[in-house]
Scaffold this motif. Sequence first.
Motif, PDB file in Angstrom:
ATOM      1  N   LEU A  73       0.817  -1.218   0.000  1.00 21.92           N
ATOM      2  CA  LEU A  73       0.000   0.000   0.000  1.00 21.92           C
ATOM      3  C   LEU A  73       0.851   1.268   0.000  1.00 21.92           C
ATOM      4  O   LEU A  73       0.555   2.214  -0.731  1.00 21.92           O
ATOM      5  N   THR A  74       1.918   1.300   0.804  1.00 26.07           N
ATOM      6  CA  THR A  74       2.762   2.499   0.785  1.00 26.07           C
ATOM      7  C   THR A  74       3.534   2.598  -0.526  1.00 26.07           C
ATOM      8  O   THR A  74       3.788   3.705  -1.004  1.00 26.07           O
ATOM      9  N   GLY A  75       3.899   1.465  -1.117  1.00 21.19           N
ATOM     10  CA  GLY A  75       4.559   1.493  -2.431  1.00 21.19           C
ATOM     11  C   GLY A  75       3.643   2.033  -3.506  1.00 21.19           C
ATOM     12  O   GLY A  75       4.050   2.865  -4.334  1.00 21.19           O
ATOM     13  N   ILE A  76       2.387   1.593  -3.503  1.00 21.83           N
ATOM     14  CA  ILE A  76       1.413   2.110  -4.475  1.00 21.83           C
ATOM     15  C   ILE A  76       1.178   3.592  -4.245  1.00 21.83           C
ATOM     16  O   ILE A  76       1.107   4.384  -5.198  1.00 21.83           O
ATOM     17  N   TRP A  77       1.070   3.982  -2.987  1.00 24.05           N
ATOM     18  CA  TRP A  77       0.861   5.396  -2.668  1.00 24.05           C
ATOM     19  C   TRP A  77       2.021   6.238  -3.190  1.00 24.05           C
ATOM     20  O   TRP A  77       1.823   7.293  -3.786  1.00 24.05           O
ATOM     21  N   PHE A  78       3.265   5.762  -2.981  1.00 25.71           N
ATOM     22  CA  PHE A  78       4.426   6.507  -3.454  1.00 25.71           C
ATOM     23  C   PHE A  78       4.442   6.596  -4.980  1.00 25.71           C
ATOM     24  O   PHE A  78       4.680   7.662  -5.550  1.00 25.71           O
ATOM     25  N   LEU A  79       4.177   5.475  -5.646  1.00 21.00           N
ATOM     26  CA  LEU A  79       4.263   5.445  -7.107  1.00 21.00           C
ATOM     27  C   LEU A  79       3.154   6.252  -7.786  1.00 21.00           C
ATOM     28  O   LEU A  79       3.344   6.744  -8.896  1.00 21.00           O
ATOM     29  N   THR A  80       2.004   6.385  -7.132  1.00 23.94           N
ATOM     30  CA  THR A  80       0.892   7.092  -7.758  1.00 23.94           C
ATOM     31  C   THR A  80       0.739   8.529  -7.277  1.00 23.94           C
ATOM     32  O   THR A  80      -0.100   9.254  -7.796  1.00 23.94           O
ATOM     33  N   SER A  81       1.543   8.951  -6.327  1.00 20.82           N
ATOM     34  CA  SER A  81       1.434  10.311  -5.802  1.00 20.82           C
ATOM     35  C   SER A  81       2.138  11.306  -6.725  1.00 20.82           C
ATOM     36  O   SER A  81       3.239  11.049  -7.217  1.00 20.82           O
ATOM     37  N   ASN A  82       1.501  12.441  -6.934  1.00 15.67           N
ATOM     38  CA  ASN A  82       2.096  13.498  -7.759  1.00 15.67           C
ATOM     39  C   ASN A  82       2.505  14.702  -6.929  1.00 15.67           C
ATOM     40  O   ASN A  82       2.900  15.728  -7.480  1.00 15.67           O
ATOM     41  N   ASN A  83       2.402  14.605  -5.611  1.00 20.86           N
ATOM     42  CA  ASN A  83       2.739  15.728  -4.746  1.00 20.86           C
ATOM     43  C   ASN A  83       4.246  15.844  -4.569  1.00 20.86           C
ATOM     44  O   ASN A  83       4.972  14.854  -4.686  1.00 20.86           O
ATOM     45  N   TRP A  84       4.698  17.047  -4.245  1.00 20.62           N
ATOM     46  CA  TRP A  84       6.130  17.259  -4.052  1.00 20.62           C
ATOM     47  C   TRP A  84       6.640  16.523  -2.817  1.00 20.62           C
ATOM     48  O   TRP A  84       7.810  16.174  -2.745  1.00 20.62           O
ATOM     49  N   TRP A  85       5.776  16.267  -1.859  1.00 21.97           N
ATOM     50  CA  TRP A  85       6.179  15.631  -0.609  1.00 21.97           C
ATOM     51  C   TRP A  85       6.109  14.105  -0.675  1.00 21.97           C
ATOM     52  O   TRP A  85       6.222  13.442   0.350  1.00 21.97           O
ATOM     53  N   LYS A  86       5.956  13.550  -1.874  1.00 20.48           N
ATOM     54  CA  LYS A  86       5.802  12.102  -2.007  1.00 20.48           C
ATOM     55  C   LYS A  86       7.003  11.342  -1.463  1.00 20.48           C
ATOM     56  O   LYS A  86       6.882  10.201  -1.057  1.00 20.48           O
ATOM     57  N   TYR A  87       8.166  11.968  -1.396  1.00 23.81           N
ATOM     58  CA  TYR A  87       9.348  11.284  -0.876  1.00 23.81           C
ATOM     59  C   TYR A  87       9.256  11.048   0.622  1.00 23.81           C
ATOM     60  O   TYR A  87       9.945  10.178   1.166  1.00 23.81           O
ATOM     61  N   ALA A  88       8.387  11.791   1.299  1.00 23.38           N
ATOM     62  CA  ALA A  88       8.154  11.532   2.717  1.00 23.38           C
ATOM     63  C   ALA A  88       7.478  10.185   2.916  1.00 23.38           C
ATOM     64  O   ALA A  88       7.602   9.570   3.982  1.00 23.38           O
ATOM     65  N   ILE A  89       6.786   9.683   1.912  1.00 20.75           N
ATOM     66  CA  ILE A  89       6.154   8.367   1.987  1.00 20.75           C
ATOM     67  C   ILE A  89       7.223   7.281   2.082  1.00 20.75           C
ATOM     68  O   ILE A  89       6.964   6.192   2.598  1.00 20.75           O
ATOM     69  N   LEU A  90       8.430   7.570   1.640  1.00 23.97           N
ATOM     70  CA  LEU A  90       9.507   6.591   1.719  1.00 23.97           C
ATOM     71  C   LEU A  90       9.894   6.273   3.161  1.00 23.97           C
ATOM     72  O   LEU A  90      10.466   5.215   3.428  1.00 23.97           O
ATOM     73  N   VAL A  91       9.588   7.166   4.097  1.00 28.15           N
ATOM     74  CA  VAL A  91       9.921   6.916   5.503  1.00 28.15           C
ATOM     75  C   VAL A  91       9.131   5.721   6.035  1.00 28.15           C
ATOM     76  O   VAL A  91       9.734   4.736   6.490  1.00 28.15           O
ATOM     77  N   PRO A  92       7.788   5.736   5.994  1.00 23.59           N
ATOM     78  CA  PRO A  92       7.093   4.528   6.464  1.00 23.59           C
ATOM     79  C   PRO A  92       7.340   3.321   5.555  1.00 23.59           C
ATOM     80  O   PRO A  92       7.399   2.191   6.046  1.00 23.59           O
ATOM     81  N   PHE A  93       7.523   3.562   4.261  1.00 22.70           N
ATOM     82  CA  PHE A  93       7.808   2.455   3.349  1.00 22.70           C
ATOM     83  C   PHE A  93       9.089   1.735   3.760  1.00 22.70           C
ATOM     84  O   PHE A  93       9.136   0.504   3.794  1.00 22.70           O
ATOM     85  N   THR A  94      10.122   2.502   4.104  1.00 25.04           N
ATOM     86  CA  THR A  94      11.390   1.913   4.526  1.00 25.04           C
ATOM     87  C   THR A  94      11.218   1.112   5.807  1.00 25.04           C
ATOM     88  O   THR A  94      11.734  -0.003   5.926  1.00 25.04           O
ATOM     89  N   MET A  95      10.476   1.669   6.756  1.00 17.67           N
ATOM     90  CA  MET A  95      10.251   0.949   8.007  1.00 17.67           C
ATOM     91  C   MET A  95       9.480  -0.348   7.759  1.00 17.67           C
ATOM     92  O   MET A  95       9.826  -1.400   8.303  1.00 17.67           O
ATOM     93  N   PHE A  96       8.434  -0.297   6.945  1.00 17.31           N
ATOM     94  CA  PHE A  96       7.652  -1.498   6.650  1.00 17.31           C
ATOM     95  C   PHE A  96       8.488  -2.528   5.904  1.00 17.31           C
ATOM     96  O   PHE A  96       8.339  -3.736   6.119  1.00 17.31           O
TER      97      PHE A  96
END
Length: 163
Positions: A73-96
């Motif tokens: 889910l966090t991978g899909i969120w990161f890949l489909t996000s167009n916001n400038w802050w999408k790299y912040a999604i990598l924080v929970p993605f890395t932990m998961f």
Amino acid sequence: MKFHLTGRKFSILVGVLLSLLLIATPFLFYLYRLAPPESSEWETVFGTIRSNGFSNVQSFIYTLFTKVILVMLTGIWFLTSNNWWKYAILVPFTMFLFQFIGVLNNEIKYVDEFDFWYSLPLIVPILLFVIYISYRISKNQNNSFELMSEVDEEIKKILSDDL
């Protein structure tokens, strides 16, 4: 007859596949109920699944698919996000992702206990990057607000001179 994917057809196909994957997540979550509750091994058509350090196969499957769903889910969120802050999604993605690897690694005694500390070297640069970008955006935004107010004042001055 050749099947040729155009850009539009490809994006529709990707959208349908992502939708099916998202629809399947609750079913994946409850997949652990198919495993035998008191067994340390489970024979399936895909091969033998062992408890991998857990008390039984059902606990292992439950923990594994919980982590798989979070990574997915966090991978899909990161890949489909167009916001400038999408790299912040990598924080929970890395932990998961570290938690997922911890479930697969049967040498780890306690799952989810030290994963944050192991992922910290990856998280800190991401956070610094996101903070830097947000600082640059807010700085540019302040400059644009100042420029807009100057333009508004100039327009008012020109209009008042004409009247």
